[in-house]
Design a protein around this motif. Structure first.
Motif, PDB file in Angstrom:
ATOM      1  N   ARG A  17      -4.534  -7.604   1.788  1.00 30.14           N
ATOM      2  CA  ARG A  17      -3.396  -6.974   0.960  1.00 30.14           C
ATOM      3  C   ARG A  17      -3.633  -5.620   0.908  1.00 30.14           C
ATOM      4  N   LEU A  18      -2.480  -4.838   0.467  1.00 29.60           N
ATOM      5  CA  LEU A  18      -2.461  -3.567   0.273  1.00 29.60           C
ATOM      6  C   LEU A  18      -3.507  -2.721  -0.381  1.00 29.60           C
ATOM      7  N   VAL A  19      -3.920  -3.523  -1.524  1.00 29.52           N
ATOM      8  CA  VAL A  19      -5.222  -2.616  -2.090  1.00 29.52           C
ATOM      9  C   VAL A  19      -6.419  -2.668  -1.377  1.00 29.52           C
ATOM     10  N   GLN A  38      -7.097   0.520   0.074  1.00 31.54           N
ATOM     11  CA  GLN A  38      -7.708   1.603  -0.846  1.00 31.54           C
ATOM     12  C   GLN A  38      -9.265   1.504  -0.981  1.00 31.54           C
ATOM     13  N   VAL A  73       1.409  -4.727   6.013  1.00 28.89           N
ATOM     14  CA  VAL A  73       0.340  -4.615   5.658  1.00 28.89           C
ATOM     15  C   VAL A  73      -0.518  -4.234   6.935  1.00 28.89           C
ATOM     16  N   GLN A  98       0.260  -0.427   8.353  1.00 30.28           N
ATOM     17  CA  GLN A  98      -0.409   0.386   7.538  1.00 30.28           C
ATOM     18  C   GLN A  98      -1.946   0.231   8.052  1.00 30.28           C
ATOM     19  N   HIS A 119       0.279  -1.825 -11.356  1.00 29.90           N
ATOM     20  CA  HIS A 119       0.888  -2.718 -10.423  1.00 29.90           C
ATOM     21  C   HIS A 119       2.067  -2.775 -10.271  1.00 29.90           C
ATOM     22  N   TYR A 154       5.745  -3.828  -7.635  1.00 31.19           N
ATOM     23  CA  TYR A 154       5.992  -4.820  -6.243  1.00 31.19           C
ATOM     24  C   TYR A 154       6.347  -3.748  -5.198  1.00 31.19           C
ATOM     25  N   TYR A 155       5.713  -4.389  -4.034  1.00 31.85           N
ATOM     26  CA  TYR A 155       6.191  -3.585  -2.812  1.00 31.85           C
ATOM     27  C   TYR A 155       7.229  -4.532  -2.085  1.00 31.85           C
ATOM     28  N   ASP A 189       1.419  -3.749  -4.917  1.00 33.37           N
ATOM     29  CA  ASP A 189       0.877  -2.575  -4.587  1.00 33.37           C
ATOM     30  C   ASP A 189      -0.052  -2.372  -5.856  1.00 33.37           C
ATOM     31  N   GLN A 235      -2.344   0.190  -7.624  1.00 34.43           N
ATOM     32  CA  GLN A 235      -2.558   1.585  -7.167  1.00 34.43           C
ATOM     33  C   GLN A 235      -3.766   2.189  -7.847  1.00 34.43           C
TER      34      GLN A 235
END
Length: 409
Positions: free
Chosen positions: A166-168, A171, A189, A192, A324, A326-327, A335, A337
């Motif tokens: 997932r996007l997180v 990070q 995803v 990225q 949080h 929505y992407y 997303d 953050q």
């Protein structure tokens, strides 16, 4: 979807907001869970047979039996803290746990971040979570959560079942300069990850293959798993730098800070279908994880590690309130953050602390600060971070019993 777990007179109530308006009543004797006595537990699933493991991952040593190890109540609460020999040795301290490490080479390598599933329920118990230094749990989609487990001071011969990124996770990989193992991901995803500065440190099932990511098939479930040592060898053989990054930032002390509130239980509800509890066990000084068991059942059962047969325990449990957004809505991509700083609730030694989480820069390790600005000291040992939205409710209706209702604005 939202869910409320309320603690009052030992009662847990959960409400499905998106499906119906009826209340489901869940009864749990929480203090009994904390003591470990008379607890309803799932019998650990049978361990994999040696031939199955060797077929999938040649480097995994034989387990020697098809049955999960039997554990007594005393074994289940075994303290995983360092032995006196380790504490008195000349060894270095693991910057992610604050514990002594006899083998200094373990600290001369990159951490490994592995995506581990929580759903579907028949994937439980998972392999290897008890060997992780740090575990992040966060919302994915459809009212469900997932784990990102970070391995540094110890290795696990099997970790899984592995699921998609997932996007997180981007990070988290940057935060710990980690090697990254995952199953797959949505194409947005994947783009990225593939275009990131750590692309050479990220491996997914295809095109990597086995090893390092292998399929095993106990009970016809076709799980994707890895071996952390085999995974490091995979990267090393391909010329990837696997030397240790700077992981400083967290502070550790054996003695907890004085100013605190009681913190014997933390209940987190991501939805009516996904809720769990961390209950403090004073006899071992650790928090034990209990998970819903499915459907409308009132039962919560101990989450165990299939690799050891023992319950999942942690020295620290930290709730992070993180923005949080929505992407995408279809499919649901959120997303999270996890940068900058925000409010947090830290539990250790049966105590709770209002703190701030701080991630000062992309490559910086997340740490906590007390209200006076001083560094918050984690208890030496493992840490589980629970990520929830900033609008999530945090209540203490009964002293020491904290309940969290996930909310995504």
């Amino acid at each position: 979807m939202g869910c409320v777990i309320e603690s009052h007179a030992m009662t847990i109530r959960c409400k499905k907001l998106s499906k119906s308006k009826h209340w489901l009543l869940f009864f749990a004797t929480l203090m009994v869970l904390g003591s470990g006595a008379c607890v309803s537990r799932k019998t650990p699933a049978a361990a994999l047979s040696t031939p199955e493991i060797r077929t999938a991952i040649e480097s995994i040593p034989a387990l020697g039996t098809n049955a999960a190890p039997a554990i007594s109540e005393s074994d289940a609460g075994a303290d995983r803290s360092p032995t006196p020999e380790a504490e008195n040795a000349e060894g270095l301290l693991n910057p992610l746990t604050g514990q002594s490490v006899l083998d200094a080479e373990r600290l001369e390598r990159r951490p490994i971040l592995v995506k581990v599933t929580l759903f579907p329920r028949n994937n439980r118990p998972q392999w290897g979570l008890s060997y992780a230094d740090i575990v992040y749990e966060y919302y994915t989609e459809g009212g469900l959560s997932r784990f990102a487990a970070l391995f540094y001071g110890e290795d696990a011969e099997i970790v899984g079942p592995i699921r998609s990124a997932r996007l997180v996770d981007i990070q988290l990989v940057r935060m710990y300069a980690a090697l990254f193992a995952y199953g797959s991901a949505d194409y947005r995803v994947l783009e990225q990850i593939d275009e990131s500065e750590f692309a050479d440190r990220a491996v997914r099932e295809f095109p990597a293959g086995c090893p390092p990511l292998c399929r095993i098939d106990p009970a016809g479930q076709n799980h994707l798993v890895t071996d952390t040592q085999a995974l490091r060898a995979f990267y090393r053989d391909r010329g990837v730098d696997i030397s240790a990054p700077n992981l400083s930032g967290m502070s550790f002390e054996d003695t907890p800070p004085e100013e605190s509130e009681p913190g014997v239980r933390l209940g987190v509800a991501y939805s009516a279908d996904d809720f769990h509890e961390w209950v403090y066990a004073p006899e071992v000084g650790l928090y034990r994880r209990f998970q819903e068991s499915g459907g409308d059942s009132a039962e919560v059962v101990a989450l165990t590690d299939r690799l050891t047969g023992e319950p999942i325990e942690s020295a620290n449990v930290v709730l992070l309130k993180v923005p949080h957004a929505y992407y995408a809505h279809t499919p649901e991509i959120v997303d999270i953050q996890l940068y900058g700083e925000g409010d947090a609730l830290a539990l250790r030694d049966g105590k709770a602390y209002d703190v701030r989480w701080i991630r000062p820069y992309p490559e910086g390790v997340l740490y906590l600060s007390l209200p006076d600005g001083a560094a918050y000291p984690f208890k030496p040992g493992t840490t589980w971070f629970e990520l929830v939205g900033t609008s999530s409710s945090v209540m203490q209706e009964v002293q020491g019993y904290w309940t969290v209702t996930f909310d995504l604005p």
